[in-house]
Design an enzyme around this catalytic site. Structure first.
Site, PDB file in Angstrom:
ATOM      1  CE  LYS A  95      -1.764   3.779  -4.888  1.00  0.00           C
ATOM      2  NZ  LYS A  95      -1.038   2.887  -3.966  1.00  0.00           N
ATOM      3  CB  THR A 143       9.221   5.326  -9.866  1.00  0.00           C
ATOM      4  OG1 THR A 143       8.392   5.086  -8.743  1.00  0.00           O
ATOM      5  CG2 THR A 143       8.384   5.505 -11.102  1.00  0.00           C
ATOM      6  CB  THR A 186       0.242 -18.384  -7.777  1.00  0.00           C
ATOM      7  OG1 THR A 186       0.647 -19.727  -7.534  1.00  0.00           O
ATOM      8  CG2 THR A 186       0.026 -17.671  -6.467  1.00  0.00           C
ATOM      9  N   GLY A 222      -2.083  11.130  -3.531  1.00  0.00           N
ATOM     10  CA  GLY A 222      -2.255  10.879  -2.104  1.00  0.00           C
ATOM     11  C   GLY A 222      -2.075  12.145  -1.305  1.00  0.00           C
ATOM     12  NE  ARG A 223       3.095  11.335   0.295  1.00  0.00           N
ATOM     13  CZ  ARG A 223       4.362  10.970   0.090  1.00  0.00           C
ATOM     14  NH1 ARG A 223       5.233  11.110   1.063  1.00  0.00           N
ATOM     15  NH2 ARG A 223       4.732  10.470  -1.079  1.00  0.00           N
ATOM     16  CG  ASP A 271      -0.825   5.473   0.498  1.00  0.00           C
ATOM     17  OD1 ASP A 271      -1.097   4.298   0.175  1.00  0.00           O
ATOM     18  OD2 ASP A 271      -0.287   6.267  -0.290  1.00  0.00           O
ATOM     19  CG  ASP A 319       3.660 -16.574  -6.858  1.00  0.00           C
ATOM     20  OD1 ASP A 319       4.212 -17.614  -7.247  1.00  0.00           O
ATOM     21  OD2 ASP A 319       3.453 -16.317  -5.659  1.00  0.00           O
ATOM     22  CE  LYS A 338       3.456  -1.292  -7.146  1.00  0.00           C
ATOM     23  NZ  LYS A 338       2.754  -0.753  -5.972  1.00  0.00           N
ATOM     24  CG  ASP A 354      -0.696  -0.400  -5.808  1.00  0.00           C
ATOM     25  OD1 ASP A 354      -0.083  -1.126  -6.602  1.00  0.00           O
ATOM     26  OD2 ASP A 354      -0.186   0.597  -5.250  1.00  0.00           O
ATOM     27  NE  ARG A 358       3.718  15.200  -4.002  1.00  0.00           N
ATOM     28  CZ  ARG A 358       3.213  13.965  -4.009  1.00  0.00           C
ATOM     29  NH1 ARG A 358       2.311  13.612  -4.886  1.00  0.00           N
ATOM     30  NH2 ARG A 358       3.594  13.071  -3.123  1.00  0.00           N
TER      31      ARG A 358
HETATM   32  O1  C5P Z   1       1.180  10.633  -1.538  1.00  0.00           O
HETATM   33  P1  C5P Z   1       1.507  10.382  -2.991  1.00  0.00           P
HETATM   34  O2  C5P Z   1       0.686  11.215  -3.937  1.00  0.00           O
HETATM   35  O3  C5P Z   1       2.984  10.441  -3.262  1.00  0.00           O
HETATM   36  O4  C5P Z   1       1.036   8.864  -3.199  1.00  0.00           O
HETATM   37  C1  C5P Z   1       1.234   8.188  -4.401  1.00  0.00           C
HETATM   38  C2  C5P Z   1       0.768   6.765  -4.266  1.00  0.00           C
HETATM   39  O5  C5P Z   1       1.172   6.054  -5.436  1.00  0.00           O
HETATM   40  C3  C5P Z   1       1.338   6.003  -3.085  1.00  0.00           C
HETATM   41  O6  C5P Z   1       0.365   5.032  -2.675  1.00  0.00           O
HETATM   42  C4  C5P Z   1       2.553   5.312  -3.658  1.00  0.00           C
HETATM   43  O7  C5P Z   1       2.874   4.122  -3.007  1.00  0.00           O
HETATM   44  C5  C5P Z   1       2.055   5.011  -5.076  1.00  0.00           C
HETATM   45  N1  C5P Z   1       3.111   4.850  -6.061  1.00  0.00           N
HETATM   46  C6  C5P Z   1       4.068   5.824  -6.324  1.00  0.00           C
HETATM   47  N2  C5P Z   1       5.023   5.623  -7.274  1.00  0.00           N
HETATM   48  C7  C5P Z   1       5.026   4.505  -7.961  1.00  0.00           C
HETATM   49  C8  C5P Z   1       4.079   3.526  -7.740  1.00  0.00           C
HETATM   50  C9  C5P Z   1       3.125   3.732  -6.756  1.00  0.00           C
HETATM   51  O8  C5P Z   1       4.050   6.871  -5.713  1.00  0.00           O
HETATM   52  N3  C5P Z   1       5.923   4.343  -8.903  1.00  0.00           N
END
Ligand code: C5P
Length: 250
Positions: free
Chosen positions: A35, A126, A71, A216-217, A13, A67, A64, A62, A187
């Site tokens: 991703k 979500t 397409t 991600g984070r 991201d 359409d 998503k 990713d 997490r």
């Molecule tokens: O930083 P974090 O671990 O929250 O990142 C999760 C990644 O998964 C982000 O790219 C977020 O857009 C994606 N994502 C999410 N929840 C979803 C679908 C995708 O957090 N339901």
């Protein structure tokens, strides 16, 4: 640790090719798949996919897609030709949209001998709740819709779904052991929740039956991202061993 590495997907991201390259280099050997989402792809285009693949890693695109069937089918062929190892569509696009995509990708793989990417469906985002659904005219609960759409995706020949950790068990029960489940919202105990509401630890997500974790984070915002990635890999590995043991026992 390779088994755990294959299950960890890092969410790239970021907003530039340079930043993407930096993460791909730093996480080399720790993460097999990166991703690439709408923002980075809209900014940098296919070049970012080439960059990741050039490093030997794989890409989850990713975007998503949602359409008309033709397409989405054509977009899916482009994703496949880019060499991504997984990409996704909205299951709400319907059975025909997904089945047509599956047919097109299978035909193209058979004629080129190319590697087939995993075709994933997003069920209900979500960020949606029962009220969000009601306002667009859907009078069923999010849980009902998630299972219904996962089952529809399976019937259409899709390989799996992207789902919140809370939905993993329901989907696993409904769609069986071979249907892939990719789970964000993970997490580890050491990380902050950020804006994720319903989180589980990597170990819990694996024990519930997830196949891949998107993180991600908890890695990118850690004081030591490499150390954070290693801790997550260890946690995944232990949970995989535990999961296998409980399967043997049952
Ligand atoms: O930083 P974090 O671990 O929250 O990142 C999760 C990644 O998964 C982000 O790219 C977020 O857009 C994606 N994502 C999410 N929840 C979803 C679908 C995708 O957090 N339901």
């Amino acid at each position: 640790m390779n088994e755990a590495r294959d299950k960890l997907i890092f969410a790239l991201d970021v907003q530039s090719l340079e930043a993407a390259q930096n993460w791909v280099e730093r996480l080399q050997g720790k993460v097999k798949t990166f991703k690439v989402g709408k923002q980075l792809f809209t900014r940098c285009g296919p070049e970012v996919v080439h960059l990741v693949r050039g490093s030997g890693a794989e890409v989850f695109l990713d975007l998503k897609y949602h359409d008309i069937p033709n397409t989405v089918g054509m977009a899916g062929l482009e994703a496949m030709q880019l060499g991504v190892s997984m990409f996704n569509v909205h299951a709400l696009g319907g059975y025909e949209m997904m089945a047509n995509l599956v047919d097109k990708v299978n035909e193209a793989c058979a004629s080129t001998g190319g590697q087939k990417p995993l075709l994933l469906a997003v069920t209900i985002l979500t960020s949606s709740n029962d009220e969000t659904l009601r306002r667009v005219g859907i009078d069923r609960s999010v849980k009902d819709m998630v299972v219904r759409l996962a089952d529809l995706a399976k019937q259409a020949g899709m390989d799996g779904v992207v789902a919140s950790p809370q939905e993993v068990r329901l989907i696993r029960d409904a769609c069986g052991p071979d249907f892939k489940i990719v789970t964000p919202g993970v997490r580890p105990a050491f990380a902050s929740q950020d804006d994720q509401r319903r989180v589980t630890t990597p170990a819990e997500a694996i024990e519930l039956g997830a196949d891949y974790l998107v993180v991600g984070r908890p890695i990118s915002a850690a004081v030591d991202p490499i150390e954070a990635a290693e801790q997550i890999l260890q946690e995944i590995q232990l949970a995989l061993i535990k999961r296998r043991e409980s399967l043997w026992r049952s």
